[in-house]
Design an enzyme around this catalytic site. Structure first.
Site, PDB file in Angstrom:
ATOM      1  N   GLN A   6     -17.810  -7.243  -1.438  1.00 35.36           N
ATOM      2  CA  GLN A   6     -16.874  -7.993  -2.264  1.00 35.36           C
ATOM      3  C   GLN A   6     -16.423  -9.288  -1.583  1.00 35.36           C
ATOM      4  OE1 GLN A   6     -14.079  -4.574  -2.351  1.00 35.36           O
ATOM      5  NE2 GLN A   6     -12.470  -6.123  -2.225  1.00 35.36           N
ATOM      6  N   MET A  66       3.211  -9.126  -0.724  1.00 33.00           N
ATOM      7  CA  MET A  66       2.620  -8.582   0.506  1.00 33.00           C
ATOM      8  C   MET A  66       1.104  -8.517   0.360  1.00 33.00           C
ATOM      9  SD  MET A  66       5.105  -5.771   1.993  1.00 33.00           S
ATOM     10  CE  MET A  66       6.831  -6.132   2.239  1.00 33.00           C
ATOM     11  N   GLY A 101      -2.679  -1.746  -7.364  1.00 31.83           N
ATOM     12  CA  GLY A 101      -1.502  -2.604  -7.393  1.00 31.83           C
ATOM     13  C   GLY A 101      -1.631  -3.711  -8.426  1.00 31.83           C
ATOM     14  N   GLN A 102      -0.511  -4.015  -9.050  1.00 31.94           N
ATOM     15  CA  GLN A 102      -0.451  -5.150  -9.988  1.00 31.94           C
ATOM     16  C   GLN A 102      -0.800  -6.457  -9.286  1.00 31.94           C
ATOM     17  OE1 GLN A 102       3.457  -5.919 -11.695  1.00 31.94           O
ATOM     18  NE2 GLN A 102       2.851  -8.032 -12.069  1.00 31.94           N
ATOM     19  N   HIS A 156       0.843  -1.204   0.000  1.00 30.17           N
ATOM     20  CA  HIS A 156       0.000   0.000   0.000  1.00 30.17           C
ATOM     21  C   HIS A 156       0.879   1.255   0.000  1.00 30.17           C
ATOM     22  CE1 HIS A 156      -2.778  -2.918   2.204  1.00 30.17           C
ATOM     23  NE2 HIS A 156      -3.490  -2.569   1.153  1.00 30.17           N
ATOM     24  N   VAL A 161       4.806  -5.434  -4.478  1.00 30.20           N
ATOM     25  CA  VAL A 161       5.873  -5.389  -3.476  1.00 30.20           C
ATOM     26  C   VAL A 161       5.872  -6.727  -2.739  1.00 30.20           C
ATOM     27  CG1 VAL A 161       6.731  -4.208  -1.410  1.00 30.20           C
ATOM     28  CG2 VAL A 161       5.601  -2.901  -3.231  1.00 30.20           C
TER      29      VAL A 161
END
Ligand code: AMP
Length: 523
Positions: free
Chosen positions: A63, A186, A149-150, A39, A178
């Site tokens: 979700q 992570m 994020g990917q 994050h 990351v």
């Protein structure tokens, strides 16, 4: 400025209104909290690129498809708030569930095909919940840029589609995954792993690396790569594989043959915790940003069946195109749309006043050294440019001049010498349309001269005079060319040495500039 904690929607509305009123660019980093370095990487990028950064923390019930999973999702608002204050974000948005989903809430966004396989199949309704909350947050925060994020690759594609399909005017920036020291991506859910499961969880990444290793070794058939990847996971008894797949990133369809940009997706239960990860395939040693470019560029980079290594040039070309199209790829530092929205809005209330465009590379290694970012502290380039044009400072400059770097969006990346305008001429032409009263273009340096002649004016071979020739004897040159794109129909071109060129300098060209632009000249 201190960090604001915003929990009510009217408070948020005021915050957003204020940011817009001051012309500040607004970034949104949506999260579900239990924050970690993954994050933080999004937040750092947001802080680099935007004036105001809002981080939202909301564990979105819609979700999750089991109440249990929702209830056990890690939460630590006190620690998150402390971390976000230390990062000096402008606002933390922690909305109340009953404000976002009041009684009677009954409208959802239902994403289509992209949301069907993989996570969509494993977690029915998951992406409906994601798309709905993301759209709600976009509507509430009205960000210029939103960061994702990917790590959640399918989610990124679903959101990109949402933005395109519903004509949302937000730019998405995707940041690389990351990882922990042992390669585990992570994730907030990692906190739920027991000691043994935590150790076993690294197998997901090892699986992906095994696939990459085979592909780099020349094996491009998914039918051979996938079983080898599965084998790695099967060696770990605590890991129950859900899926491993090699997919075309644009539609997530499984591929038979791997090409640059193909994405390996993996999901598994480790103990009772479900984890996902992915890897974009590219030439060996490709940077994470470039891999994102490969996966997110619209067309396949190479024909199916070609070997993966040796694609650097192709990939760089794609990167330039993709950036200039503002497809929101992570290495983009100051993309054109942001430049137009942010700096032009701030510094040029009236674009009609721009009479002279300067094209030349102001290539700071860091985005915050860029010409427009801190005009009150001119760098060496800015000072030399003011002297060349005969203006005293930025205030004088902006009265009639605008600086554009045809590769402005690439301040961080390697450039392709002499090729920039092949890719960027179209965008440059689009940019020219912003300035209806443009009279003159000043071109700095030999490289830009040759590219402009070839790629913008369409001259070829002998039509392009040698640079040394035209620079003699005055050390600058000028010509008028027909240019139907502009109101005047003619363009005055001035060629000079690049002002930071070392020993070769052009004299001041102030006298050759249109008279309106030199009214403020007081040197
Ligand atoms: P989450 O709080 O899990 O909903 O994640 C919020 C955002 O952070 C999403 O865009 C995620 O893709 C992103 N993110 C989560 N983990 C990582 C990671 N390890 N690296 C990069 N981005 C991440």
């Amino acid at each position: 400025m201190s960090t604001r904690l915003i929990t009510s929607l009217p408070e948020l509305q005021n915050f957003v209104r204020e940011a817009h009123a001051h012309g500040r660019s607004l970034a949104l980093v949506p999260t579900m909290g239990a924050l970690h370095e993954g994050h933080y990487s999004l937040i750092h990028r947001a802080k680099r690129q935007c004036d105001t950064v809002v981080v939202s923390i909301f564990v979105n019930p819609h979700q999750f498809n089991s109440n249990e999973d929702f209830a056990s999702y890690p939460r630590d608002l006190a620690k998150d708030t402390e971390a976000l204050q230390a990062l000096n974000v402008d606002a933390i948005l922690v909305p109340h569930q009953e404000d976002l989903y009041p009684k009677g809430f009954d409208t959802f966004v239902v994403p289509g095909e992209l949301a069907a396989p993989f996570e969509g199949a494993a977690r029915p309704g998951h992406f409906r919940g994601v798309a709905t909350i993301v759209l709600k947050l976009f509507n509430l925060v009205q960000p210029d840029v939103a960061y994702f994020g990917q790590k959640d690759f399918q989610q990124v594609q679903v959101i990109r589609r949402l933005v395109e399909d519903l004509n949302l005017s937000v730019r998405l920036v995707i940041c690389p995954t990351v990882r922990e020291a042992d390669g585990l991506a992570m994730s907030s859910r990692n906190a739920l792993l027991g000691h043994d499961a935590r150790k076993a969880a690294a197998i997901l990444h090892r699986c992906l690396l095994r696939g990459e290793e085979l592909i780099h070794g020349g094996e491009i058939h998914a039918g051979n790569v996938l079983p080898a990847m599965r084998q790695v996971a099967e060696r770990e008894p605590l890991v129950a594989l859900d899926y491993v797949a090699l997919v075309d990133p644009s539609d997530l369809a499984p591929v038979d043959q791997v090409t640059a940009g193909t994405v390996a997706l993996i999901a598994a239960h480790v103990g009772s915790v479900r984890l996902i990860d992915n890897l974009i395939v590219g030439p060996p040693a490709t940077s994470p940003e470039l891999l994102l470019q490969l996966a997110f560029s619209a067309r396949p980079v190479i024909d199916a069946g070609a070997r993966v290594p040796g694609l650097e040039t192709e990939a760089l070309c794609r990167r330039i195109e993709t950036c200039r199209d503002c497809a929101a790829i992570s290495s983009v530092m100051i993309p054109p749309r942001e430049f137009l929205a942010k700096y032009l809005k701030r510094d040029y209330p009236d674009l009609n006043s721009v009479r002279v465009m300067v094209i030349g590379r102001n290539a700071p290694m860091r985005a915050d050294h860029s010409f427009y970012l801190h005009p009150e502290h001119p760098n060496r380039f800015a000072e030399a440019l003011y002297a060349l044009l005969g203006v005293r400072d930025f205030q004088g400059f902006r009265k009639a001049f605008v600086l554009t770097d045809a590769l402005r969006c690439h301040v961080q990346s390697d450039r392709i010498p002499e090729k920039a305008l092949i890719h960027c001429a179209r965008h440059l032409r689009d940019e020219l349309k912003q300035f209806p009263n443009l009279h003159t273009i000043v071109i700095l340096g030999q490289d830009a001269y040759q590219q402009f002649q070839r790629d913008v004016l369409g001259r070829k071979g002998e039509e392009i005079k040698a640079w040394e020739e035209i620079m003699k004897p005055e050390k600058w040159a000028q010509e008028d060319v027909p240019f139907p794109l502009l109101r005047r129909g003619t363009l005055h071109l001035i060629y000079c040495y690049h002002p930071t060129m070392g020993y070769l300098h052009s004299p001041s060209i102030a006298a050759a500039l249109p008279p309106e632009s030199t009214v403020t000249r007081d040197l």
